[in-house]
Design a protein around this motif. Structure first.
Motif, PDB file in Angstrom:
ATOM      1  N   UNK A 253       0.789  -1.165   0.068  1.00 19.49           N
ATOM      2  CA  UNK A 253       0.146   0.002  -0.044  1.00 19.49           C
ATOM      3  C   UNK A 253       1.007   1.409  -0.023  1.00 19.49           C
ATOM      4  N   UNK A 254       1.195   1.564  -1.340  1.00 19.82           N
ATOM      5  CA  UNK A 254       1.770   3.068  -1.255  1.00 19.82           C
ATOM      6  C   UNK A 254       1.306   3.555  -2.727  1.00 19.82           C
TER       7      UNK A 254
ATOM      8  N   UNK B  23       0.164   3.056  -8.567  1.00 21.19           N
ATOM      9  CA  UNK B  23       0.293   3.180  -9.953  1.00 21.19           C
ATOM     10  C   UNK B  23       0.686   2.272 -11.057  1.00 21.19           C
ATOM     11  N   UNK B  24       1.936   1.809 -10.408  1.00 21.03           N
ATOM     12  CA  UNK B  24       2.691   0.611 -11.056  1.00 21.03           C
ATOM     13  C   UNK B  24       1.933  -0.707 -11.527  1.00 21.03           C
ATOM     14  N   UNK B  25       1.369  -1.102 -10.406  1.00 22.40           N
ATOM     15  CA  UNK B  25       0.502  -2.310 -10.627  1.00 22.40           C
ATOM     16  C   UNK B  25      -0.469  -2.244 -11.768  1.00 22.40           C
ATOM     17  N   UNK B  26      -1.287  -0.865 -11.611  1.00 18.35           N
ATOM     18  CA  UNK B  26      -2.430  -0.715 -12.514  1.00 18.35           C
ATOM     19  C   UNK B  26      -1.875  -0.525 -14.167  1.00 18.35           C
ATOM     20  N   UNK B  27      -0.946   0.219 -14.089  1.00 10.54           N
ATOM     21  CA  UNK B  27      -0.113   0.458 -15.491  1.00 10.54           C
ATOM     22  C   UNK B  27       0.372  -1.048 -16.190  1.00 10.54           C
ATOM     23  N   UNK B  28       0.842  -1.660 -15.412  1.00  7.44           N
ATOM     24  CA  UNK B  28       1.638  -2.953 -15.723  1.00  7.44           C
ATOM     25  C   UNK B  28       0.388  -3.943 -16.225  1.00  7.44           C
ATOM     26  N   UNK B  29      -0.626  -4.006 -15.339  1.00  3.19           N
ATOM     27  CA  UNK B  29      -1.849  -4.852 -15.810  1.00  3.19           C
ATOM     28  C   UNK B  29      -2.584  -4.314 -17.053  1.00  3.19           C
ATOM     29  N   UNK B  30      -2.427  -2.941 -17.164  1.00  2.00           N
ATOM     30  CA  UNK B  30      -3.326  -2.561 -18.442  1.00  2.00           C
ATOM     31  C   UNK B  30      -2.198  -2.730 -19.684  1.00  2.00           C
TER      32      UNK B  30
ATOM     33  N   UNK C 178       8.975   1.096  -1.484  1.00  3.11           N
ATOM     34  CA  UNK C 178       9.012   2.090  -0.432  1.00  3.11           C
ATOM     35  C   UNK C 178      10.466   2.449   0.031  1.00  3.11           C
ATOM     36  N   UNK C 179      10.582   1.893   1.235  1.00  3.16           N
ATOM     37  CA  UNK C 179      12.148   2.239   1.962  1.00  3.16           C
ATOM     38  C   UNK C 179      13.074   1.429   1.110  1.00  3.16           C
ATOM     39  N   UNK C 180      14.148   1.887   0.515  1.00  3.68           N
ATOM     40  CA  UNK C 180      15.083   1.193  -0.125  1.00  3.68           C
ATOM     41  C   UNK C 180      16.438   2.117  -0.064  1.00  3.68           C
TER      42      UNK C 180
END
Length: 388
Positions: free
Chosen positions: A274-275, A280-287, A338-340
């Motif tokens: 949850x961030x 945004x990434x997951x939605x764009x990748x699935x699309x 997130x944290x990296x």
């Protein structure tokens, strides 16, 4: 004096002429992963995740166009060396991104780093380059191999599993997985099975597991190996709890489907993290690809962002290798997880989770975070790295 001024003027003109030329010269990135055979889905996730990041960056880094050259290592170490030499000598890439498997990384590591080309691994993270053999031209956006397996060892210990059976492929990452599992697990290992890489028939091992009746099975079987193991496990009617790494994930779930639901895994991320940047990434990748992204895609996306951050830091001038290395080590980008940040050895310090396979309302399958097991966790080999 007049001659000196004239020369200075000419030098300034040449510098102005060189600026646009440098800006127009493409940044070339070679991506070498496995995209054929039983493990093809893993490499395809890397390619897709990396391509999506380049698209989101507008196809440019610091104003310079980016050209990506994709090659298939075919999971053959000797062939991978030939192909990576092609990337270096023929294509003259500025960065190499890959591979998936540690045995391929061990084959290409020297040719790339001795060429003073930066090698960014979006998946393989063997112990061999995390300690004394760390290298200023090598960075990892995934993990050190042991760490994901340490999650499962700690969970097995915390849940009171007294007897565990270990099942892994016989190569570097398989051996690292066992070492990682044993760090926190103090119970009895009833047996350790090391199968040839790309084994697809697990009936002998399943028969032995049935006879030994362990409290849990720990396994690391990526790609097609994991697909077959899970299907055969369900067909055998086995009920032993499964703790796995890279065995039930978004690269294997489309083939495993209901057979994998409820099985546990260890990871540094999951699609439901949850961030804002991850959503945004997951939605764009699935699309874009009509599939759920896994850690392979996420880590490849981050690899592109890492390279972009370094290129921007040096204003697109990659000639100063020390400056590029310093910029890479800063990891000045917003990771999807997130944290990296990087440890001294170029491997990440990050959070790790226990995940579980779930079936979504839309019928697709994904791993979901159950609990955080380690926080801001660095690997145990970094203390031995002094040459980076």
């Amino acid at each position: 004096m007049k001659r000196a001024l004239k020369l200075a003027g000419l030098a300034a003109l040449f510098a102005l002429a060189a600026g646009p030329a440098l800006a127009q010269e493409k940044i070339k990135i070679g991506v070498i992963v496995t995209t054929s055979g039983p493990a093809a889905a893993l490499g395809q996730q890397v390619r897709d995740g990396f391509a999506l990041a380049i698209k989101d960056l507008g196809g440019k880094m610091a104003g310079r166009e980016v050209e990506v050259v994709n090659v298939d290592d075919e999971l053959k170490p000797d062939g991978a060396v030939t192909k990576v030499r092609g990337l270096l000598e023929r294509d003259k890439v500025d960065f190499v991104v890959g591979p998936i498997f540690s045995n391929i990384l061990q084959a290409i590591h020297r040719p790339v780093t001795e060429n003073k080309t930066f090698l960014i691994s979006p998946n393989a993270g063997p112990s061999s380059y995390a300690g004394k053999e760390c290298n200023p031209f090598f960075y990892v956006t995934s993990y050190q191999n042991d760490q994901v397996h340490e999650i499962l060892g700690k969970v097995a210990q915390d849940r009171g599993y007294k007897r565990v059976y270990l099942l892994v492929p016989n190569y570097q990452a398989g051996r690292d997985s066992v070492a990682g599992f044993k760090l926190d697990y103090k119970g009895e290992i009833v047996d350790e099975s090391y199968t040839p890489l790309n084994t697809l028939d697990f009936q002998p091992e399943l028969t032995r597991i049935s006879s030994l009746k362990p409290d849990a099975l720990f396994t690391f079987m990526p790609g097609g190996m994991g697909v077959n193991l899970v299907k055969q496990y369900k067909q055998a009617g086995a009920t032993v709890p499964v703790l796995s790494a890279f065995t039930v994930d978004e690269s294997t779930l489309p083939a495993q489907q209901d057979a994998a639901v409820g099985m546990f895994g260890g990871a540094n991320w999951a699609p439901n993290l949850d961030n804002p940047q991850n959503k945004k990434f997951v939605a764009a990748y699935e699309a874009a690809y009509q599939s759920v992204p896994g850690t392979y895609a996420m880590q490849a996306y981050d690899a592109a962002l890492l390279i972009d951050s370094a290129v921007k830091a040096v204003n697109g001038n990659l000639s100063n290798k020390e400056a590029v290395a310093a910029a890479l080590k800063k990891a000045d980008f917003v990771s999807l997880r997130g944290s990296f940040k990087f440890n001294a050895n170029g491997y990440p310090i990050q959070d790790f989770y226990l995940t579980q396979v779930a079936k979504r309302p839309d019928g697709k399958f994904q791993t979901e975070i159950v609990q955080k097991v380690f926080e801001n966790y660095g690997d145990r080999y970094a203390k031995d790295c002094s040459g980076k």
